[in-house]
Design a protein around this motif. Structure first.
Motif, PDB file in Angstrom:
ATOM      1  N   LYS A   5      17.506  28.066   3.104  1.00 25.86           N
ATOM      2  CA  LYS A   5      17.601  27.111   1.994  1.00 25.86           C
ATOM      3  C   LYS A   5      18.924  26.374   2.139  1.00 25.86           C
ATOM      4  CE  LYS A   5      17.448  26.674  -2.981  1.00 25.86           C
ATOM      5  NZ  LYS A   5      17.315  27.335  -4.256  1.00 25.86           N
ATOM      6  N   LEU A   6      18.863  25.089   2.283  1.00 25.28           N
ATOM      7  CA  LEU A   6      20.077  24.299   2.431  1.00 25.28           C
ATOM      8  C   LEU A   6      20.641  23.972   1.065  1.00 25.28           C
ATOM      9  CD1 LEU A   6      18.915  21.880   5.259  1.00 25.28           C
ATOM     10  CD2 LEU A   6      20.214  23.999   5.472  1.00 25.28           C
ATOM     11  N   ASN A   7      21.947  23.814   1.017  1.00 24.75           N
ATOM     12  CA  ASN A   7      22.621  23.506  -0.242  1.00 24.75           C
ATOM     13  C   ASN A   7      22.919  22.016  -0.292  1.00 24.75           C
ATOM     14  OD1 ASN A   7      24.242  23.282  -2.449  1.00 24.75           O
ATOM     15  ND2 ASN A   7      25.681  24.846  -1.836  1.00 24.75           N
ATOM     16  N   HIS A   8      22.275  21.334  -1.210  1.00 28.27           N
ATOM     17  CA  HIS A   8      22.471  19.888  -1.350  1.00 28.27           C
ATOM     18  C   HIS A   8      23.229  19.555  -2.635  1.00 28.27           C
ATOM     19  CE1 HIS A   8      19.786  19.405   1.995  1.00 28.27           C
ATOM     20  NE2 HIS A   8      18.863  20.108   1.364  1.00 28.27           N
ATOM     21  N   ALA A   9      23.930  20.531  -3.164  1.00 27.12           N
ATOM     22  CA  ALA A   9      24.660  20.322  -4.417  1.00 27.12           C
ATOM     23  C   ALA A   9      25.705  19.219  -4.282  1.00 27.12           C
ATOM     24  CB  ALA A   9      25.319  21.617  -4.868  1.00 27.12           C
ATOM     25  N   ASN A  10      26.254  19.048  -3.069  1.00 31.04           N
ATOM     26  CA  ASN A  10      27.258  17.995  -2.892  1.00 31.04           C
ATOM     27  C   ASN A  10      26.669  16.602  -3.144  1.00 31.04           C
ATOM     28  OD1 ASN A  10      25.729  18.316  -0.551  1.00 31.04           O
ATOM     29  ND2 ASN A  10      27.383  17.673   0.791  1.00 31.04           N
ATOM     30  N   ARG A  77      20.180  10.562  -6.280  1.00 31.43           N
ATOM     31  CA  ARG A  77      19.288  11.542  -6.923  1.00 31.43           C
ATOM     32  C   ARG A  77      17.962  11.641  -6.164  1.00 31.43           C
ATOM     33  NH1 ARG A  77      22.830  13.717 -10.227  1.00 31.43           N
ATOM     34  NH2 ARG A  77      23.644  12.441 -11.910  1.00 31.43           N
ATOM     35  N   GLU A  78      17.445  10.496  -5.738  1.00 33.22           N
ATOM     36  CA  GLU A  78      16.198  10.506  -4.974  1.00 33.22           C
ATOM     37  C   GLU A  78      16.400  11.227  -3.643  1.00 33.22           C
ATOM     38  OE1 GLU A  78      12.820   7.484  -3.131  1.00 33.22           O
ATOM     39  OE2 GLU A  78      14.604   6.643  -4.095  1.00 33.22           O
ATOM     40  N   MET A  79      17.531  10.954  -2.974  1.00 28.09           N
ATOM     41  CA  MET A  79      17.832  11.621  -1.715  1.00 28.09           C
ATOM     42  C   MET A  79      17.886  13.141  -1.917  1.00 28.09           C
ATOM     43  SD  MET A  79      21.251  11.343   0.677  1.00 28.09           S
ATOM     44  CE  MET A  79      21.340   9.599   0.437  1.00 28.09           C
ATOM     45  N   HIS A  80      18.521  13.555  -2.988  1.00 28.22           N
ATOM     46  CA  HIS A  80      18.623  14.983  -3.283  1.00 28.22           C
ATOM     47  C   HIS A  80      17.227  15.588  -3.464  1.00 28.22           C
ATOM     48  CE1 HIS A  80      20.055  18.423  -6.031  1.00 28.22           C
ATOM     49  NE2 HIS A  80      20.203  18.781  -4.781  1.00 28.22           N
ATOM     50  N   GLY A  81      16.380  14.893  -4.202  1.00 29.18           N
ATOM     51  CA  GLY A  81      15.017  15.371  -4.417  1.00 29.18           C
ATOM     52  C   GLY A  81      14.223  15.450  -3.128  1.00 29.18           C
ATOM     53  N   LEU A  82      14.360  14.444  -2.283  1.00 27.31           N
ATOM     54  CA  LEU A  82      13.642  14.440  -1.004  1.00 27.31           C
ATOM     55  C   LEU A  82      14.097  15.587  -0.107  1.00 27.31           C
ATOM     56  CD1 LEU A  82      13.622  10.609  -0.264  1.00 27.31           C
ATOM     57  CD2 LEU A  82      11.655  12.021  -0.879  1.00 27.31           C
ATOM     58  N   LEU A  83      15.396  15.811  -0.062  1.00 27.18           N
ATOM     59  CA  LEU A  83      15.913  16.911   0.760  1.00 27.18           C
ATOM     60  C   LEU A  83      15.472  18.270   0.215  1.00 27.18           C
ATOM     61  CD1 LEU A  83      19.490  15.547   1.488  1.00 27.18           C
ATOM     62  CD2 LEU A  83      17.616  15.821   3.129  1.00 27.18           C
ATOM     63  N   ASP A  87      13.166  20.962   2.170  1.00 29.47           N
ATOM     64  CA  ASP A  87      13.532  22.376   2.318  1.00 29.47           C
ATOM     65  C   ASP A  87      12.370  23.283   1.919  1.00 29.47           C
ATOM     66  OD1 ASP A  87      16.046  21.741   3.179  1.00 29.47           O
ATOM     67  OD2 ASP A  87      17.052  22.227   1.295  1.00 29.47           O
ATOM     68  N   VAL A  88      11.708  22.937   0.819  1.00 31.89           N
ATOM     69  CA  VAL A  88      10.582  23.754   0.351  1.00 31.89           C
ATOM     70  C   VAL A  88       9.467  23.736   1.396  1.00 31.89           C
ATOM     71  CG1 VAL A  88       8.750  23.897  -1.388  1.00 31.89           C
ATOM     72  CG2 VAL A  88      11.128  23.507  -2.089  1.00 31.89           C
ATOM     73  N   ARG A  89       9.140  22.556   1.905  1.00 29.80           N
ATOM     74  CA  ARG A  89       8.083  22.443   2.921  1.00 29.80           C
ATOM     75  C   ARG A  89       8.465  23.193   4.189  1.00 29.80           C
ATOM     76  NH1 ARG A  89       7.386  16.951   0.906  1.00 29.80           N
ATOM     77  NH2 ARG A  89       9.036  16.429   2.334  1.00 29.80           N
ATOM     78  N   ALA A  90       9.720  23.066   4.592  1.00 28.37           N
ATOM     79  CA  ALA A  90      10.167  23.765   5.803  1.00 28.37           C
ATOM     80  C   ALA A  90      10.101  25.274   5.592  1.00 28.37           C
ATOM     81  CB  ALA A  90      11.594  23.348   6.149  1.00 28.37           C
TER      82      ALA A  90
END
Length: 96
Positions: A5-10, A77-83, A87-90
């Motif tokens: 699980k990658l962290n996209h909080a940044n 926000r959209e980029m965060h959602g896409l990433l 992650d979920v799909r991966a």
């Protein structure tokens, strides 16, 4: 491997920071516009007209800036959602 699980909080933090900066910039421009409007009452002739034109330009540019910054926040926000979705799909792919 299924626990990757990658962290996209940044990215989310960047959006929050940009949103806060946008509000601060808008507030500063609004304060400047108030000062110009108040000073305009004491001016006459061409100087009063110049102050009115400056106020109008500030207002227009503030609106443009706010729209562009809001669009940038939405893109983050959209980029965060896409990433997050990627992650979920991966994770599902790795788990199977």
């Amino acid at each position: 491997m299924a626990d990757i699980k990658l962290n996209h909080a940044n990215i989310d933090q960047a959006a929050d920071d940009l949103e806060r900066s946008s509000r601060d910039l808008h507030s500063a421009v609004d304060d400047c516009m108030t000062l110009v409007r108040n000073a305009q009452q004491d001016l006459q002739g061409d100087l009063k007209n110049a102050a009115a034109d400056f106020h109008l330009q500030l207002s227009t540019l503030d609106g443009d800036m706010t729209r562009e910054l809001n669009a940038a926040v939405a893109a983050l926000r959209e980029m965060h959602g896409l990433l997050r979705d990627a992650d979920v799909r991966a994770g599902r792919t790795i788990a199977s």
